[in-house]
Scaffold this motif. Structure first.
Motif, short mmCIF file in Angstrom:
data_model
loop_
_atom_site.label_atom_id
_atom_site.label_comp_id
_atom_site.label_asym_id
_atom_site.label_seq_id
_atom_site.Cartn_x
_atom_site.Cartn_y
_atom_site.Cartn_z
N GLN A 1 0.82 -1.20 0.00
CA GLN A 1 0.00 0.00 0.00
C GLN A 1 0.86 1.26 0.00
OE1 GLN A 1 -3.24 0.19 -0.43
NE2 GLN A 1 -3.23 2.42 -0.31
N VAL A 2 1.94 1.25 0.79
CA VAL A 2 2.86 2.39 0.82
C VAL A 2 3.51 2.57 -0.56
CG1 VAL A 2 4.98 3.30 1.83
CG2 VAL A 2 3.29 2.19 3.29
N ALA A 3 3.96 1.47 -1.14
CA ALA A 3 4.58 1.54 -2.46
C ALA A 3 3.61 2.07 -3.50
CB ALA A 3 5.10 0.16 -2.87
N TRP A 4 2.34 1.68 -3.39
CA TRP A 4 1.32 2.17 -4.32
C TRP A 4 1.13 3.67 -4.17
CZ3 TRP A 4 -1.40 1.73 -8.52
CH2 TRP A 4 -2.61 2.40 -8.65
N GLN A 5 1.08 4.16 -2.94
CA GLN A 5 0.92 5.60 -2.72
C GLN A 5 2.11 6.37 -3.31
OE1 GLN A 5 0.13 6.46 1.41
NE2 GLN A 5 -1.33 4.79 1.60
N LEU A 6 3.32 5.84 -3.09
CA LEU A 6 4.50 6.52 -3.63
C LEU A 6 4.50 6.49 -5.15
CD1 LEU A 6 7.16 5.15 -1.12
CD2 LEU A 6 6.11 7.42 -1.15
N PHE A 7 4.05 5.39 -5.73
CA PHE A 7 3.98 5.30 -7.18
C PHE A 7 3.00 6.33 -7.75
CE2 PHE A 7 1.62 3.51 -10.83
CZ PHE A 7 2.63 3.50 -11.77
N ILE A 8 1.82 6.40 -7.17
CA ILE A 8 0.80 7.33 -7.66
C ILE A 8 1.27 8.77 -7.51
CG2 ILE A 8 -1.50 8.24 -7.18
CD1 ILE A 8 -1.47 5.69 -8.83
N GLU A 9 1.92 9.09 -6.39
CA GLU A 9 2.39 10.46 -6.17
C GLU A 9 3.48 10.85 -7.16
OE1 GLU A 9 1.59 13.01 -4.41
OE2 GLU A 9 -0.11 12.06 -3.44
N SER A 10 4.22 9.86 -7.66
CA SER A 10 5.37 10.15 -8.52
C SER A 10 5.04 10.12 -10.00
CB SER A 10 6.49 9.15 -8.23
OG SER A 10 6.86 9.13 -6.87
N VAL A 11 4.07 9.30 -10.38
CA VAL A 11 3.94 8.95 -11.78
C VAL A 11 3.58 10.12 -12.69
CG1 VAL A 11 1.50 8.31 -11.63
CG2 VAL A 11 2.96 7.20 -13.32
N ALA B 1 8.51 16.27 -0.17
CA ALA B 1 7.68 16.45 1.03
C ALA B 1 6.60 15.37 1.13
CB ALA B 1 7.05 17.83 1.03
N THR B 2 5.97 15.05 0.00
CA THR B 2 4.91 14.06 0.01
C THR B 2 5.45 12.68 0.35
OG1 THR B 2 3.67 15.30 -1.65
CG2 THR B 2 3.09 12.99 -1.36
N THR B 3 6.59 12.32 -0.20
CA THR B 3 7.21 11.03 0.10
C THR B 3 7.55 10.93 1.58
OG1 THR B 3 8.14 10.89 -2.13
CG2 THR B 3 9.13 9.49 -0.45
N ARG B 4 8.13 11.98 2.11
CA ARG B 4 8.48 11.98 3.53
C ARG B 4 7.25 11.88 4.41
NH1 ARG B 4 12.32 16.77 5.11
NH2 ARG B 4 10.44 17.94 4.51
N GLU B 5 6.18 12.57 4.04
CA GLU B 5 4.95 12.53 4.83
C GLU B 5 4.30 11.15 4.75
OE1 GLU B 5 2.26 13.90 7.52
OE2 GLU B 5 4.10 14.86 6.80
N THR B 6 4.34 10.53 3.58
CA THR B 6 3.80 9.18 3.43
C THR B 6 4.51 8.21 4.34
OG1 THR B 6 3.16 9.60 1.13
CG2 THR B 6 3.37 7.31 1.80
N THR C 1 13.28 -3.03 2.82
CA THR C 1 11.88 -2.65 2.91
C THR C 1 11.60 -1.49 1.96
OG1 THR C 1 12.28 -1.06 4.69
CG2 THR C 1 11.82 -3.34 5.34
N VAL C 2 10.32 -1.24 1.73
CA VAL C 2 9.94 -0.14 0.85
C VAL C 2 10.38 1.19 1.44
CG1 VAL C 2 7.64 0.08 1.89
CG2 VAL C 2 8.03 0.86 -0.45
N GLU C 3 10.43 1.29 2.77
CA GLU C 3 10.91 2.53 3.39
C GLU C 3 12.37 2.80 3.04
OE1 GLU C 3 8.38 0.69 6.79
OE2 GLU C 3 9.28 0.03 4.92
#
Length: 230
Positions: free
Chosen positions: A77-87, A114-119, A134-136
């Motif tokens: 789920q974290v990886a998905w959020q980071l993907f969507i924020e970046s794509v 900032a978004t990645t750090r907040e996620t 880990t994804v982190e």
């Protein structure tokens, strides 16, 4: 109509069973209640095992070669959020020499930082494992090895030009060409990280999604301002 009929039949059967249980007393009632409780516990444990199950995924990222990552549903789920924020950001969309502004690109990169750090801050830490990253770890390396060096180098220089020559367009900045060259390199590396996030999240056709993302002005969905400091 078939589904409606099936639902009505199922409801009727459940109603009969409930009525029969309510009419049962003594030992049989306790046995039925215990069996139902055990079934619920079994279903709950199975759901927990599914969410906690660890899976090894191999990905290749810049400067780190091929690495093995261990993920579960939370990490996906974290990886998905980071993907969507970046794509859809300029971080993975090539900015040609005659397109856009470097200031917009840097603002977008600051927003992604900032978004990645907040996620990561609001996400549950991944389960500790003896082997595998880990994804982190991937996200932190993305910030510290790619975004931070570029922003730390070029943001102060561009800001100095803007403050010294407020009436001159950005294209007259003597270092604009070199900054764009470094930006293209960051974009290429960022694209590999985004594909890695997609792989950890289990996204299909991530490369197609990246290619389909229309290039254009940088996103400005972050509250950070262009001159903000990290």
């Amino acid at each position: 109509m078939f589904r409606v009929g099936l639902a009505m039949a199922t409801g009727a059967v459940v109603g009969v069973c409930v009525y029969a249980i309510s009419r049962t007393g003594g030992t049989y009632l306790f046995a039925i209640a215990g069996g139902l409780a055990g079934a619920l516990v079994a279903v709950g444990l199975d759901a927990y095992r599914r969410s906690a199950r660890l899976t090894e995924v191999r990905v290749t990222v810049p400067q780190l070669s091929e690495l093995t990552f261990v993920v579960n549903n939370d990490a996906r789920q974290v990886a998905w959020q980071l993907f969507i924020e970046s794509v859809t950001r300029v971080s993975v969309q090539r900015l040609n020499d005659d397109e856009g502004l470097l200031r917009e690109a840097m603002t977008s990169l600051y927003g992604l930082f900032a978004t990645t750090r907040e996620t990561l801050k609001v996400s549950r830490p991944s389960t500790q494992v003896s082997a595998g990253l880990t994804v982190e770890a991937l996200a932190v390396n993305f910030l510290n090895a790619e975004l931070r060096p570029f922003l730390s180098k070029w943001h102060p220089r561009l800001r100095a030009f803007e403050e010294t020559h407020p009436d001159r367009p950005e294209c007259q900045w003597p270092q604009a060409a070199q900054c764009r060259a470094d930006l293209r390199e960051v974009q290429a590396h960022s694209r590999e990280y985004v594909l890695a996030f997609a792989r950890l999240a289990g996204v299909r056709d991530a490369a197609t999604m990246l290619g389909a993302a229309a290039p254009g002005p940088a996103r400005h969905d972050s509250p950070m301002v262009p001159h903000a400091r990290e």
